[in-house]
Design a protein around this motif. Structure first.
Motif, short mmCIF file in Angstrom:
data_model
loop_
_atom_site.label_atom_id
_atom_site.label_comp_id
_atom_site.label_asym_id
_atom_site.label_seq_id
_atom_site.Cartn_x
_atom_site.Cartn_y
_atom_site.Cartn_z
N ALA A 1 0.87 -1.18 0.00
CA ALA A 1 0.00 0.00 0.00
C ALA A 1 0.91 1.22 0.00
O ALA A 1 1.70 1.40 0.92
N SER B 1 1.25 8.82 -0.62
CA SER B 1 1.83 9.96 -1.34
C SER B 1 2.11 11.00 -0.26
O SER B 1 1.41 12.00 -0.15
N PHE C 1 -5.88 17.34 1.00
CA PHE C 1 -4.70 16.52 0.72
C PHE C 1 -3.57 16.75 1.73
O PHE C 1 -2.67 15.95 1.85
N ASP D 1 -5.40 14.46 4.80
CA ASP D 1 -5.91 13.11 4.54
C ASP D 1 -5.01 12.46 3.50
O ASP D 1 -5.03 12.83 2.33
N PRO D 2 -4.19 11.48 3.91
CA PRO D 2 -3.21 10.92 2.98
C PRO D 2 -3.84 10.30 1.73
O PRO D 2 -4.89 9.66 1.81
N LEU D 3 -3.18 10.49 0.60
CA LEU D 3 -3.46 9.70 -0.59
C LEU D 3 -2.75 8.36 -0.42
O LEU D 3 -1.61 8.30 0.01
N MET D 4 -3.41 7.28 -0.81
CA MET D 4 -2.78 5.96 -0.76
C MET D 4 -3.41 5.07 -1.81
O MET D 4 -4.63 5.10 -2.00
N TYR D 5 -2.60 4.32 -2.51
CA TYR D 5 -3.19 3.36 -3.46
C TYR D 5 -2.76 1.95 -3.11
O TYR D 5 -1.72 1.73 -2.49
N GLN D 6 -3.63 1.02 -3.48
CA GLN D 6 -3.37 -0.40 -3.27
C GLN D 6 -2.56 -0.88 -4.46
O GLN D 6 -3.04 -0.85 -5.60
N HIS E 1 -3.64 5.24 8.54
CA HIS E 1 -4.55 5.43 7.42
C HIS E 1 -4.90 4.09 6.76
O HIS E 1 -6.06 3.79 6.48
N ALA E 2 -3.87 3.26 6.53
CA ALA E 2 -4.09 1.97 5.85
C ALA E 2 -5.00 1.06 6.67
O ALA E 2 -5.74 0.26 6.10
#
Lengths: 341, 341
Positions: free
Chosen positions: B82, B85, B106, B109-114, B247-248
């Motif tokens: 995960a 950014s 932004f 609230d963190p941006l995160m991608y799987q 966050h994750a």
């Protein structure tokens, strides 16, 4: 053959073969301790597992009684869970409900998201969530487990990699989706742990119902004990599993044990949107879909998302009414942190 | 201690302890055959691994010479990758280059991608891709491997789960990103297999450079043999690793062995955008960033993305100039299907 991973206190469970009628199981530790271990060396392990399954099937006095509630998801954790949206009808409804056009490319280029695969729920585990306000929803799906797939695999190569088939509940948090997709990076919080059926089966167990890389049987979804959906997973599936696997492998190889999902099963029934089972339709495999239809028809969604205590049961029956995969049977519960956490 | 997974023909490699100066290694099969096996039982395994590492360190005549090119990524495949950014400066530049406002959320609230985690590249493996037109780019990052994290973990709980630290090359296909993000489901094709450094290290190996759940050292990125970036990973990191882990884990637990990434390291340097190293700046950890700055300054991107034959080297040095994690050293190569596929 049918395979399951029983809860035994370990992270990956105990691999067992299960009789076709799901009545008995036999551990197969001497062949492979876990399903992932079997998938890591499928060519060598599959014939041995098939032999063990056959012996269990033929010797009624062997094995132990199989109880679905003792099973993990077949892969309690996996190296990949990539979920498509193959029932484009479902996607079109989502758009229609918010009065947006669906790009025509959606009929030729599959939607797929990368899901979390490290912490699946067992099929009879509760769906534990902190807030009802998250908009808790089920998504009844079909999923396949594949062998290694090289980058750039064509359709034949993709189809030949399908090893096992399951049904899935891709739990979704509808209330979190708009803000999360608005951030542009796809789902994360909105897709918590998914659950898979108690057993995974090889394609031959499905006979002629597995054809063209689709599974042509109704997916039975009961919500709070009442029939909610019975859409046929072989109907309106715009992209079959070979197409979904090819899509997943476009820019990277897939490791054995990768799970590819179909997305929410949805039947269009003619030109209009689907109907509820009580109105003679095929019903719905998620609450979002009935809410979309309510929105289209009345201007507002009526059916609420799941509340604490609500239950969902997802199952698929063969022509004789026997459960093929066992049932996913889950209750929504409020999250309470443990002292030990 | 420092750990690596050497290529041995198996899917997960051979777990070894490595001396602090990366000169020698010792297999530790009797403690755990693979890094994932060690992470699955870290409380029991970590003290034994630390003891083995200490013995190797203190006995100069033991072990074998460590060669980075024989190493897999520490987890050749993982149950989760995960990627956040955390250097919001980088995100703001992306938006600025396309004349879009960045939402103020932004910053909080963190941006995160799987990401896909089933098929990582080894740190010295080529980046094999079918088309240069995909817009092949590197992304130099910091990543941590965590222990089990319960759903809803707070910052302290999240911080206490950090077990190992690595550097990463999150390979990205810039040409595929706009269309893919336009579909609304996040990255898939645009994020092919990532690579991680030859060794993963425990936080104590970093001394005072690991503070506040950040790693405060320059990440050295060389592109085709010339210095390209040296941004300090401890500067302009809006969200530290504890915040990214929290966050994750908001709506689901994280399994031991989950990898959490920082996103592309990027330093703002005052109020303006970053500068190249030759202009006295900290340079860039990805090509996209220099292209964004070129776009902002001249109206168009000038630096092309990677071509077949281009090389990238990503490394981090301690105060004495010694490599902490070993180097990620990769060449872009054209994909050619194998007969055996």
């Amino acid at each position: 053959m049918k395979l399951a991973s029983l809860k035994n206190g370990s992270r990956d469970g105990q691999l067992v073969v299960v009789t076709s009628d799901l009545s008995r199981y036999q551990p197969v530790s001497e062949i492979a301790p876990t399903l992932q271990a079997a998938l890591d060396d499928w060519q060598a392990k599959a014939p041995l597992l098939a032999q063990a399954a056959k012996e269990l099937e033929n010797n009624a006095n062997t094995g132990e009684p199989f109880k679905e509630e003792t099973a993990h998801s077949p892969l309690p954790r996996a190296y990949q869970w990539a979920d498509g949206s193959a029932y484009v009808n479902h996607v079109e409804l989502v758009r229609k409900a918010r009065k947006a056009e669906m790009p025509p490319s959606f009929w030729t280029d599959p939607l797929m998201y990368q899901g979390g695969s490290d912490s699946f729920l067992a099929p009879h585990d509760p769906i534990i969530m902190a807030e009802e306000a998250y908009g808790i929803d089920m998504e009844g799906e079909i999923a396949v487990i594949v062998d290694d797939v090289p980058m750039g695999a064509d359709l034949d190569r993709a189809a030949s990699a399908i090893r096992l088939i399951m049904i899935a509940n891709d739990v979704s948090l509808r209330g979190l989706i708009p803000a999360e997709l608005g951030k542009g990076f796809g789902f994360f919080h909105a897709k918590p742990s998914s659950a898979f059926s108690p057993v995974a089966v090889t394609p031959d167990e499905l006979g002629s119902n597995w054809q063209d890389n689709k599974l042509s049987l109704p997916l039975m979804v009961d919500y709070n004990g009442a029939p909610f959906g019975k859409a046929n997973a072989g109907i309106d599936m715009t992209f079959n599993f070979a197409e979904l696997i090819r899509h997943a492998a476009k820019t990277r190889p897939l490791c054995a044990g990768t799970i590819i999902g179909s997305g929410t099963v949805s039947n269009k029934l003619g030109d209009g949107p689907g109907k509820s089972i009580s109105e003679g339709g095929a019903g719905y495999a998620c609450i979002a879909e009935i809410r979309m239809i309510e929105t289209i028809e009345t201007g507002a969604a009526i059916t609420p998302f799941m509340k604490f205590g609500d239950t969902v049961r997802i199952e698929m029956l063969d022509a004789s009414g026997n459960s093929i995969f066992g049932a996913i049977q889950q209750t929504v519960e409020k999250y309470a942190p443990k002292e030990t956490d």
